[in-house]
Structures are given as C-alpha cells and as structure tokens.
Design an enzyme around this catalytic site. Structure first.
Site, PDB file in Angstrom:
ATOM      1  N   HIS A   1      -0.363   5.292  -5.515  1.00  0.00           N
ATOM      2  CA  HIS A   1       0.740   4.326  -5.586  1.00  0.00           C
ATOM      3  C   HIS A   1       0.251   3.115  -6.370  1.00  0.00           C
ATOM      4  CE1 HIS A   1       3.648   1.211  -4.525  1.00  0.00           C
ATOM      5  NE2 HIS A   1       2.598   0.446  -4.282  1.00  0.00           N
ATOM      6  N   GLU A  17       2.914  -6.593  -1.349  1.00  0.00           N
ATOM      7  CA  GLU A  17       2.192  -5.402  -0.884  1.00  0.00           C
ATOM      8  C   GLU A  17       0.741  -5.727  -0.539  1.00  0.00           C
ATOM      9  OE1 GLU A  17       2.895  -2.478  -3.988  1.00  0.00           O
ATOM     10  OE2 GLU A  17       5.030  -2.324  -3.460  1.00  0.00           O
ATOM     11  N   ASN A  70       1.474  12.815  -5.125  1.00  0.00           N
ATOM     12  CA  ASN A  70       1.138  12.391  -6.480  1.00  0.00           C
ATOM     13  C   ASN A  70      -0.034  11.400  -6.540  1.00  0.00           C
ATOM     14  OD1 ASN A  70       2.483  10.187  -5.536  1.00  0.00           O
ATOM     15  ND2 ASN A  70       4.144  10.243  -7.021  1.00  0.00           N
ATOM     16  N   LYS A 110      -3.604   8.167  -2.161  1.00  0.00           N
ATOM     17  CA  LYS A 110      -2.777   8.811  -1.130  1.00  0.00           C
ATOM     18  C   LYS A 110      -3.503   9.984  -0.449  1.00  0.00           C
ATOM     19  CE  LYS A 110       1.600   7.462  -3.347  1.00  0.00           C
ATOM     20  NZ  LYS A 110       2.901   7.958  -3.905  1.00  0.00           N
ATOM     21  N   TYR A 127       7.428   1.550   2.620  1.00  0.00           N
ATOM     22  CA  TYR A 127       8.385   2.247   1.749  1.00  0.00           C
ATOM     23  C   TYR A 127       9.828   1.996   2.169  1.00  0.00           C
ATOM     24  CZ  TYR A 127       5.064   4.970  -1.124  1.00  0.00           C
ATOM     25  OH  TYR A 127       4.122   5.371  -2.038  1.00  0.00           O
TER      26      TYR A 127
HETATM   27  P1  ATP Z   1       4.831   4.747  -5.855  1.00  0.00           P
HETATM   28  O1  ATP Z   1       5.884   3.760  -5.341  1.00  0.00           O
HETATM   29  O2  ATP Z   1       4.232   5.584  -4.737  1.00  0.00           O
HETATM   30  O3  ATP Z   1       3.843   4.095  -6.744  1.00  0.00           O
HETATM   31  P2  ATP Z   1       6.629   5.563  -7.919  1.00  0.00           P
HETATM   32  O4  ATP Z   1       6.942   4.102  -8.054  1.00  0.00           O
HETATM   33  O5  ATP Z   1       6.178   6.304  -9.136  1.00  0.00           O
HETATM   34  O6  ATP Z   1       5.566   5.824  -6.780  1.00  0.00           O
HETATM   35  P3  ATP Z   1       9.000   5.842  -6.296  1.00  0.00           P
HETATM   36  O7  ATP Z   1      10.321   6.188  -6.872  1.00  0.00           O
HETATM   37  O8  ATP Z   1       8.740   4.434  -5.861  1.00  0.00           O
HETATM   38  O9  ATP Z   1       7.877   6.341  -7.334  1.00  0.00           O
HETATM   39  O10 ATP Z   1       8.761   6.839  -5.070  1.00  0.00           O
HETATM   40  C1  ATP Z   1       7.798   6.559  -4.074  1.00  0.00           C
HETATM   41  C2  ATP Z   1       7.095   7.845  -3.703  1.00  0.00           C
HETATM   42  O11 ATP Z   1       8.008   8.704  -3.041  1.00  0.00           O
HETATM   43  C3  ATP Z   1       6.582   8.663  -4.889  1.00  0.00           C
HETATM   44  O12 ATP Z   1       5.366   8.235  -5.391  1.00  0.00           O
HETATM   45  C4  ATP Z   1       6.476  10.038  -4.262  1.00  0.00           C
HETATM   46  O13 ATP Z   1       5.311  10.160  -3.440  1.00  0.00           O
HETATM   47  C5  ATP Z   1       7.721  10.065  -3.388  1.00  0.00           C
HETATM   48  N1  ATP Z   1       8.892  10.583  -4.121  1.00  0.00           N
HETATM   49  C6  ATP Z   1       9.619   9.962  -5.078  1.00  0.00           C
HETATM   50  N2  ATP Z   1      10.613  10.732  -5.540  1.00  0.00           N
HETATM   51  C7  ATP Z   1      10.544  11.881  -4.834  1.00  0.00           C
HETATM   52  C8  ATP Z   1      11.293  13.099  -4.813  1.00  0.00           C
HETATM   53  N3  ATP Z   1      12.361  13.274  -5.620  1.00  0.00           N
HETATM   54  N4  ATP Z   1      10.916  14.073  -3.963  1.00  0.00           N
HETATM   55  C9  ATP Z   1       9.865  13.902  -3.123  1.00  0.00           C
HETATM   56  N5  ATP Z   1       9.102  12.784  -3.084  1.00  0.00           N
HETATM   57  C10 ATP Z   1       9.428  11.787  -3.926  1.00  0.00           C
HETATM   58 MG    MG Z   2       7.466   2.857  -6.374  1.00  0.00          MG
END
Ligand code: ATP
Ligand code: MG
Length: 138
Positions: A115, A126, A112, A9, A49
């Site tokens: 992904h 994807e 973070n 990212k 997303y």
């Molecule tokens: P990813 O899909 O990016 O691998 P993930 O599966 O761990 O991450 P998801 O719940 O799918 O988490 O959320 C997608 C992304 O949205 C997260 O990786 C983060 O960048 C962002 N995100 C998720 N939760 C929050 C939150 N509470 N506040 C801000 N950003 C968030």
């Molecule tokens: Mg996710």
C-alpha cells in the site's frame, strides 16, 4: 523532501520478500525512517480502509489485511508520495509496468503486496494512524 506511508501486505510477509521490497524502495532514493511489523486487528484495518467500506471487495480486503503480519513504514524523500506510487505500480498487477513492485511480486488485484498513500494529506493522516512522532527518526 516529503513523506509517505507504506504497508508491506500479508501476501508479502508470508512469502518472506519484505527485504526484496525494501531494496526497491531504497534503490529509488526513498529512506525508511520508521518501520514496524504488526498484526492488524479487524477494527484497525476497517478504520484504515474506511474509504472503501461500501465497496463489494471491502469484507474480503479486511479478511486479507488481517490474515498475517504487515510491515508499516514511513518513507522519506523527494516527492515521496508520487515516487512510491510509481514504483508500486497499478493496483491490478496485470496492468502494472515492468519493474514495479506489484508487477514483480503481486499475486492478484487484492493480494498486491504493498500500500502507498495517494496524496500528501492522506500520507500525514495514515502516518499518524500508526506512528507516534517519537518513532520516526531521520
Ligand atoms: P492501496 O490503497 O492499498 O495502496 P490502491 O490505492 O492501488 O491500493 P485502492 O483502490 O485504494 O487501490 O484499493 C485498496 C486495496 O483494496 C487494493 O490495494 C487491493 O488490495 C484491494 N482492492 C482494490 N480493488 C479491488 C478489487 N476490485 N477486488 C479485490 N480487491 C481490491
Ligand atoms: Mg488506495
């Protein structure tokens, strides 16, 4: 053997730590079989997303994901989806296990660093969203 889809990212590309993240990927027996550095458009990021479009963090997430280049990747290995999710660590780096990519490098729950697909089915969707079959070389 199976595949997963990964994004390094913008927080990570900006800090020039893509090689450090790739080393963790490779040290865990995942092979990078496709990779490119791209700038996501707003439309492409929103499509990727779309599952989160009703979440309160959606607009911030799209702004962040389009704030700089990303590296999109296809990873190949045994249990690729599960192995990559394990070495990524929890979404919130405060909850991530020691040694995981997010524990080492994530700045906060949004920025973070990586992904990873959460199922084999989503991995296929994807991968196809970003890569042509001819770009994936084993
Ligand atoms: P990813 O899909 O990016 O691998 P993930 O599966 O761990 O991450 P998801 O719940 O799918 O988490 O959320 C997608 C992304 O949205 C997260 O990786 C983060 O960048 C962002 N995100 C998720 N939760 C929050 C939150 N509470 N506040 C801000 N950003 C968030
Ligand atoms: Mg996710």
């Amino acid at each position: 053997m199976s595949r997963t889809f990964s994004i390094i990212k913008p927080d990570a590309t900006k800090r020039n730590i893509t090689g450090a993240i790739n080393k963790i990927i490779e040290d865990n027996n995942l092979m990078i079989i496709a990779q490119k550095r791209i700038q996501l458009s707003k439309e492409k990021a929103e499509g990727f997303y779309s599952i989160h479009k009703n979440k309160p963090f959606f607009n911030d997430l799209i702004q962040y994901m389009t704030s700089g280049p990303v590296i999109v990747q296809v990873l190949h290995g045994e249990n690729a989806v599960q192995v990559y999710r394990k070495i990524m660590g929890a979404t919130n780096p405060e909850n991530a296990e020691n040694g995981t990519i997010r524990k080492l490098y994530a700045l906060n729950i949004q920025e973070n660093s990586v992904h990873g697909s959460d199922s084999d089915e989503n991995a296929i969707t994807e991968i196809n969203y970003f890569f042509d079959d001819s770009e994936i070389i084993i």
